[in-house]
Design a protein around this motif. Sequence first.
Motif, PDB file in Angstrom:
ATOM      1  N   ASP A  35      60.886  23.349 -17.071  1.00 10.18           N
ATOM      2  CA  ASP A  35      59.781  22.732 -17.797  1.00 10.18           C
ATOM      3  C   ASP A  35      59.163  21.615 -16.954  1.00 10.18           C
ATOM      4  O   ASP A  35      59.626  21.316 -15.855  1.00 10.18           O
ATOM      5  N   ARG A  36      58.142  21.015 -17.473  1.00 14.76           N
ATOM      6  CA  ARG A  36      57.362  20.025 -16.725  1.00 14.76           C
ATOM      7  C   ARG A  36      58.208  18.812 -16.326  1.00 14.76           C
ATOM      8  O   ARG A  36      58.138  18.311 -15.213  1.00 14.76           O
ATOM      9  N   GLU A  37      59.055  18.323 -17.235  1.00 15.63           N
ATOM     10  CA  GLU A  37      59.896  17.155 -16.950  1.00 15.63           C
ATOM     11  C   GLU A  37      60.953  17.480 -15.903  1.00 15.63           C
ATOM     12  O   GLU A  37      61.227  16.674 -15.017  1.00 15.63           O
ATOM     13  N   GLU A  38      61.550  18.667 -16.007  1.00 16.58           N
ATOM     14  CA  GLU A  38      62.525  19.092 -15.006  1.00 16.58           C
ATOM     15  C   GLU A  38      61.863  19.202 -13.638  1.00 16.58           C
ATOM     16  O   GLU A  38      62.453  18.826 -12.618  1.00 16.58           O
ATOM     17  N   PHE A  39      60.633  19.702 -13.638  1.00 17.98           N
ATOM     18  CA  PHE A  39      59.896  19.845 -12.381  1.00 17.98           C
ATOM     19  C   PHE A  39      59.646  18.485 -11.743  1.00 17.98           C
ATOM     20  O   PHE A  39      59.865  18.308 -10.545  1.00 17.98           O
ATOM     21  N   GLU A  40      59.220  17.522 -12.539  1.00 15.51           N
ATOM     22  CA  GLU A  40      58.966  16.181 -11.985  1.00 15.51           C
ATOM     23  C   GLU A  40      60.260  15.560 -11.460  1.00 15.51           C
ATOM     24  O   GLU A  40      60.266  14.944 -10.391  1.00 15.51           O
ATOM     25  N   ASP A  64      51.329  23.508 -13.048  1.00 12.82           N
ATOM     26  CA  ASP A  64      50.563  24.642 -13.579  1.00 12.82           C
ATOM     27  C   ASP A  64      50.289  25.705 -12.507  1.00 12.82           C
ATOM     28  O   ASP A  64      50.362  26.901 -12.783  1.00 12.82           O
ATOM     29  N   LYS A  65      49.981  25.265 -11.291  1.00  7.84           N
ATOM     30  CA  LYS A  65      49.728  26.226 -10.207  1.00  7.84           C
ATOM     31  C   LYS A  65      50.998  26.999  -9.854  1.00  7.84           C
ATOM     32  O   LYS A  65      50.950  28.216  -9.640  1.00  7.84           O
ATOM     33  N   LEU A  66      52.121  26.300  -9.803  1.00 13.20           N
ATOM     34  CA  LEU A  66      53.377  26.986  -9.497  1.00 13.20           C
ATOM     35  C   LEU A  66      53.779  27.924 -10.629  1.00 13.20           C
ATOM     36  O   LEU A  66      54.233  29.042 -10.384  1.00 13.20           O
ATOM     37  N   LYS A  67      53.607  27.454 -11.845  1.00  7.41           N
ATOM     38  CA  LYS A  67      53.995  28.248 -13.018  1.00  7.41           C
ATOM     39  C   LYS A  67      53.273  29.591 -13.026  1.00  7.41           C
ATOM     40  O   LYS A  67      53.843  30.616 -13.402  1.00  7.41           O
ATOM     41  N   ALA A  68      52.030  29.587 -12.579  1.00  8.90           N
ATOM     42  CA  ALA A  68      51.248  30.821 -12.547  1.00  8.90           C
ATOM     43  C   ALA A  68      51.757  31.798 -11.484  1.00  8.90           C
ATOM     44  O   ALA A  68      51.516  33.003 -11.582  1.00  8.90           O
ATOM     45  N   PHE A  78      61.944  29.934  -5.544  1.00 11.20           N
ATOM     46  CA  PHE A  78      60.547  30.094  -5.125  1.00 11.20           C
ATOM     47  C   PHE A  78      60.108  28.899  -4.271  1.00 11.20           C
ATOM     48  O   PHE A  78      59.499  29.062  -3.211  1.00 11.20           O
ATOM     49  N   ILE A  79      60.415  27.698  -4.741  1.00  9.00           N
ATOM     50  CA  ILE A  79      59.997  26.477  -4.034  1.00  9.00           C
ATOM     51  C   ILE A  79      60.621  26.428  -2.643  1.00  9.00           C
ATOM     52  O   ILE A  79      59.939  26.109  -1.661  1.00  9.00           O
ATOM     53  N   GLU A  80      61.909  26.750  -2.539  1.00 11.30           N
ATOM     54  CA  GLU A  80      62.588  26.702  -1.245  1.00 11.30           C
ATOM     55  C   GLU A  80      62.138  27.840  -0.319  1.00 11.30           C
ATOM     56  O   GLU A  80      61.883  27.615   0.860  1.00 11.30           O
ATOM     57  N   THR A  81      62.035  29.038  -0.838  1.00  9.74           N
ATOM     58  CA  THR A  81      61.639  30.197  -0.034  1.00  9.74           C
ATOM     59  C   THR A  81      60.249  30.013   0.569  1.00  9.74           C
ATOM     60  O   THR A  81      60.006  30.367   1.721  1.00  9.74           O
TER      61      THR A  81
END
Length: 104
Positions: free
Chosen positions: A2-7, A63-67, A83-86
């Motif tokens: 979620d957004r908070e986890e992402f931040e 939002d861009k990553l979520k898409a 995804f972020i690491e790859t």
Amino acid sequence: MDREEFETYLNANSRVVAIFRSQALAYQHSKNRQRAASKRWSETAVANAVNKMVSQFVDDVYDKLKANIKGNKFQPYESWVSFIETNEVLNKLEDTVAEMQFEE
């Protein structure tokens, strides 16, 4: 994720939010100096404007990553991290933000 986890993940694994915050603060101070003396914002108002910019920035990146992330419903957090690491998202994001300039 979620957004908070992402931040939280961003803050723990990257300097991108700190870099963005620093640039946003410089931008808001510059804008504030251009205001008439009687119209200048307090430090609290400047800080609030910076916080709003940072929040919007994190929202936009999320939002861009979520898409683009096809989450595994059994391991959604791990799907994001993978995804972020790859795709070296954090490095690319730091480079982009470091070169970014706000327009007056």
